[in-house]
Design an enzyme around this catalytic site. Structure first.
Site, PDB file in Angstrom:
ATOM      1  N   GLY A 192       0.817  -1.203   0.000  1.00  0.00           N
ATOM      2  CA  GLY A 192       0.000   0.000   0.000  1.00  0.00           C
ATOM      3  C   GLY A 192       0.848   1.249   0.000  1.00  0.00           C
ATOM      4  O   GLY A 192       2.056   1.216  -0.259  1.00  0.00           O
ATOM      5  N   ASP A 193       0.212   2.361   0.319  1.00  0.00           N
ATOM      6  CA  ASP A 193       0.835   3.683   0.301  1.00  0.00           C
ATOM      7  C   ASP A 193       0.669   4.309   1.675  1.00  0.00           C
ATOM      8  O   ASP A 193      -0.452   4.621   2.088  1.00  0.00           O
ATOM      9  CB  ASP A 193       0.165   4.541  -0.772  1.00  0.00           C
ATOM     10  N   PHE A 194       1.780   4.488   2.397  1.00  0.00           N
ATOM     11  CA  PHE A 194       1.644   5.002   3.767  1.00  0.00           C
ATOM     12  C   PHE A 194       1.231   6.466   3.831  1.00  0.00           C
ATOM     13  O   PHE A 194       0.936   6.982   4.905  1.00  0.00           O
ATOM     14  CB  PHE A 194       2.874   4.734   4.619  1.00  0.00           C
ATOM     15  N   HIS A 230      13.032  10.155   8.262  1.00  0.00           N
ATOM     16  CA  HIS A 230      14.146  11.012   7.854  1.00  0.00           C
ATOM     17  C   HIS A 230      14.264  11.128   6.337  1.00  0.00           C
ATOM     18  O   HIS A 230      14.996  11.978   5.835  1.00  0.00           O
ATOM     19  CB  HIS A 230      15.463  10.555   8.487  1.00  0.00           C
TER      20      HIS A 230
END
Length: 322
Positions: free
Chosen positions: A213-215, A233
């Site tokens: 998925g896409d965070f 970071h």
């Protein structure tokens, strides 16, 4: 060492980094792990020019990686850290700091002038998008990151996991870090979450599931602990806040967030995180952060910091939903 000699050594640091990478990739370090050898022997065994290899080894002996005794080269303790078969090997860091990263640093002045990354102007796409279109380079990148996992995982492995059942590793790559954690703590189960194509079923450890998925949009729900290991970071504050808010939305009220990152000092004293901060800027537009900056960022993402546990290579920032 005089100021002149010290500065000159720093300016020539790029040559040292590339020389380390060249001899390591050639196989010199792993060959010398079996015992001392002459430059001629190494050249014949590894397919190198004997004169060129002699000059590389001589230079790196001066940098403390090799010794030269009776015409034979051997590894020093520093050189041992470049072997492929030792825990915490730095050969992976050497690989990451060459290739594309080296070319991008040639244009570091772009980042200095604009405050943004130099990777896209040099390669035509942001780093992660560029890697996604090049499976072989993505695999190299993932292997290098996994090689560093054993080093940066120590603060996580050594902490208490009493009362924790399910760990969600957000941006967990090929699952190496989560695998080390589950191996050390048999009572845990895990979910490794990353972009499509990054996590393969073959790389997922036991007691662990793979979710793609896409965070920036959402992350898997229902974890007891959510882990962000050197993910934030990579990103400037607005993007980092989006990731944190995705985690916050998925977390039960009693869940915890563990952020494994550098916490850099606010002064100008020597600290490895300062150079990593510049690298994140030039490569990705990201940044390392001070303790106050971490608290502000996490608050914007919906968290309150409860504890910061320093480690040799990274610190663990523990936060709870705010």
């Amino acid at each position: 060492m005089s100021a002149y000699a010290d500065l000159r050594r720093k300016i020539m640091g790029a040559v040292v980094a590339q020389a380390i990478h060249a001899v390591t990739e050639l196989g010199v370090v792993d060959r010398l792990a079996a015992g001392p050898a002459t430059a001629a022997t190494l050249a014949a065994e590894l397919g190198a020019d004997a004169d060129a290899l002699t000059r590389f080894l001589r230079a790196l002996a001066g940098e403390g990686l090799f010794t030269l005794t009776a015409g034979e080269y051997a590894l020093t303790p520093a050189g041992e850290l470049l072997r492929s078969d030792v825990p915490g090997s730095l050969r992976h860091l050497s690989r990451l700091m060459t290739g594309e990263a080296y070319r991008v640093w040639a244009e570091a002045s772009l980042s200095l002038r604009t405050g943004g990354p130099a990777f896209e102007p040099v390669f035509g796409a942001p780093l992660f998008a560029w890697l996604a279109e090049r499976p072989a380079r993505q695999a190299d990148f993932d292997r290098a990151q996994a090689g560093l996992a054993a080093v940066r995982a120590q603060p996580l492995l050594e902490r208490s996991w009493d009362g924790v059942g399910h760990v969600v590793d957000v941006g967990g790559g090929n699952g190496m870090l989560l695998g080390l954690l589950l191996e050390k703590h048999p009572g845990l189960r895990g979910t490794v979450f990353d972009r499509p194509g990054v996590v393969s079923d073959a790389g997922v450890p036991q007691r662990c599931r793979r979710v793609e998925g896409d965070f920036f949009v959402s992350v898997p729900e229902g974890g007891d602990v959510y882990l962000l290991a050197q993910i934030l970071h990579d990103w400037a504050d607005p993007e980092a806040v989006r990731i944190l808010r995705s985690c916050r939305a998925a977390m039960p009220a009693d869940a915890r967030l563990l952020v494994l990152e550098q916490v850099i000092p606010e002064d100008g004293g020597p600290h490895p995180g300062h150079l990593l901060d510049l690298h994140m800027l030039v490569l990705l537009g990201g940044r390392e952060r001070t303790a106050p900056a971490w608290r502000r960022l996490l608050a914007r993402g919906g968290f309150a910091v409860r504890a910061v546990t320093p480690g040799e290579r990274a610190s663990v920032i523990e936060a709870v939903p705010g």
